[in-house]
Design an enzyme around this catalytic site. Structure first.
Site, short mmCIF file in Angstrom:
data_model
loop_
_atom_site.label_atom_id
_atom_site.label_comp_id
_atom_site.label_asym_id
_atom_site.label_seq_id
_atom_site.Cartn_x
_atom_site.Cartn_y
_atom_site.Cartn_z
N THR A 8 0.84 -1.20 0.00
CA THR A 8 0.00 0.00 0.00
C THR A 8 0.87 1.25 0.00
OG1 THR A 8 -0.06 0.15 2.42
CG2 THR A 8 -1.77 -1.18 1.35
N ASP A 9 0.26 2.38 -0.32
CA ASP A 9 0.96 3.66 -0.20
C ASP A 9 0.09 4.62 0.60
OD1 ASP A 9 -0.99 4.88 -1.83
OD2 ASP A 9 0.20 4.63 -3.63
N GLN A 10 0.53 5.85 0.74
CA GLN A 10 -0.19 6.75 1.64
C GLN A 10 -1.53 7.22 1.08
OE1 GLN A 10 2.66 9.89 2.32
NE2 GLN A 10 1.53 11.30 1.03
N MET A 11 -1.84 6.84 -0.15
CA MET A 11 -3.18 7.11 -0.68
C MET A 11 -4.17 6.09 -0.09
SD MET A 11 -3.93 7.80 -4.75
CE MET A 11 -2.45 8.74 -5.16
#
Lengths: 151, 151, 151, 151
Positions: free
Chosen positions: D21-24
């Site tokens: 995952t990423d910070q979005m």
């Protein structure tokens, strides 16, 4: 006395991806931490906890404060490995997980590790594990746990 | 006595990539090990050694045997960080590097770590660091090194 | 007529990390997309926009809707590469970036790519780029842009 | 006429890792290419081919020459996804794979992609797929294949 004297241990099987190898022809060493996280989440699932929901519904994060890994043997592309995860310590704001990575076919030890986590809230401040979670974590420790929630 | 009493320290600046963050909104913890590797290679370059050539020309690998990281503060997307790398121990087959990760703007400590490496040949067998490399590593230790090549 | 007829092009230099290689001895192909993202963010910075602040302050995300990469030549560990990024199309909710990856020393083309982005809000719904951003993006297109904000 | 008119399709199930995952709050887009590679290797295994052995024993690599992905919907942490992989084209030195990524619970389409591969030898030179492999690849194409080995 307790009906749950044995620590809960999770075994999760993974197959090594090509992307995880490096030009030395073996798995690059930071991937072990990613696999440990997979094992950690599966151990929690086995304990009846969905980490996803802890984050989403309770705004609780189990942030990594420390990670260690000892690499015992190279891990190769396409082989199946087992991450064996257990709880080592549980306190109200600190949880320690232990890991062994073994080759699925032979059981040979490939790596050992430990991660220490701090329970935090959405502002990244240290928080206490609510009782509903703490009791589950303590139950999963079994008798081998070095610490309990309320010592 | 020696003209090289100070340990060689490398400072390498990196900017945090989006791909390195996770849904907690901070850098995922396995990336620190990748950044430490970047620092390690740059320290060696500063010492006059190209790790790429050690692998390619001498068939020497500096395989990771152990890695540790303590996470002191969250690291955010797009910020600039500095990896400060130094040698801690050098023996003929074992090299230990130490790392500090600091925020470039404030110098705040974000993480500390250590990696222990075994010198291996192309068959992944433990090997001795040839003298031409060993002398460079020992020189870079300065007086703070806990061990020397030939104790 | 305009004083800004030339498209803005960003060139960002990166050094290949060991973690980015695979056992074929070259960079694993998904890393090119990560490098393109680095180039994209640096192009925006060159245009005066901090993507971090767009997310944080305006709740705007530039989500990837499509990505393409043609791999022209293998990329090797420790070499320096340049990501050359430019805008190809800008509409109110769609932005297309184009990329060339070249070897820093020789300029040899290593890969070419394109990513199409949808502007979204924090709920991942398609959103319009506010005028303050749209004008900057259109300005950066120069005359080579195939589309403008208000056609 | 042939007894193998249906194309071989592989379905491989994966669970989204936190590291992906990423910070979005969704999976970072380069991971789709890694999942496609997992699907590709499993399709080959289903066809009776171990890619690992093709590399190791025959010195054959299936290098990525082009990759495309259209992202249809965000993919979330901890959800189970299915990579559906099939062959689209097989020629003596070129193989094209097609992919669909769907949500395991609902079957909703999350992404579609295609990768084009060049068969190479250990020196990264274009090579011909030996007949023992070519016949297996052509068999797996079924009637939907747009091209055959010896047209």
């Amino acid at each position: 006395m307790s009906s749950n004297q044995q620590p809960t241990i999770n075994e999760t099987r993974l197959r090594v991806r090509y992307a995880e190898t490096d030009q030395m022809g073996v798995v690059y060493h930071s991937n072990h931490l990613i696999w440990f996280e997979v094992g950690r989440v599966e151990l929690m699932r086995q304990m009846g906890l969905a980490y996803r929901d802890m984050e989403r519904e309770d705004g609780l994060f189990i942030a990594v404060a420390e990670a260690k890994c000892r690499y015992r043997a190279p891990v190769y592309y396409d082989e199946e490995v087992v991450v064996r995860t257990r709880l080592k310590t549980v306190r109200q704001s600190v949880i320690v997980f232990g890991y062994e990575l073994v080759r699925a076919t032979t059981g040979a030890l490939l790596a050992e590790g430990e991660t220490t986590h701090i329970v935090t809230n959405t502002e990244m401040k240290t928080s206490r594990l609510p009782d509903k979670y703490l009791s589950v974590f303590c139950g999963a420790l079994g008798n081998n746990g070095s610490t309990r929630g309320k010592s």
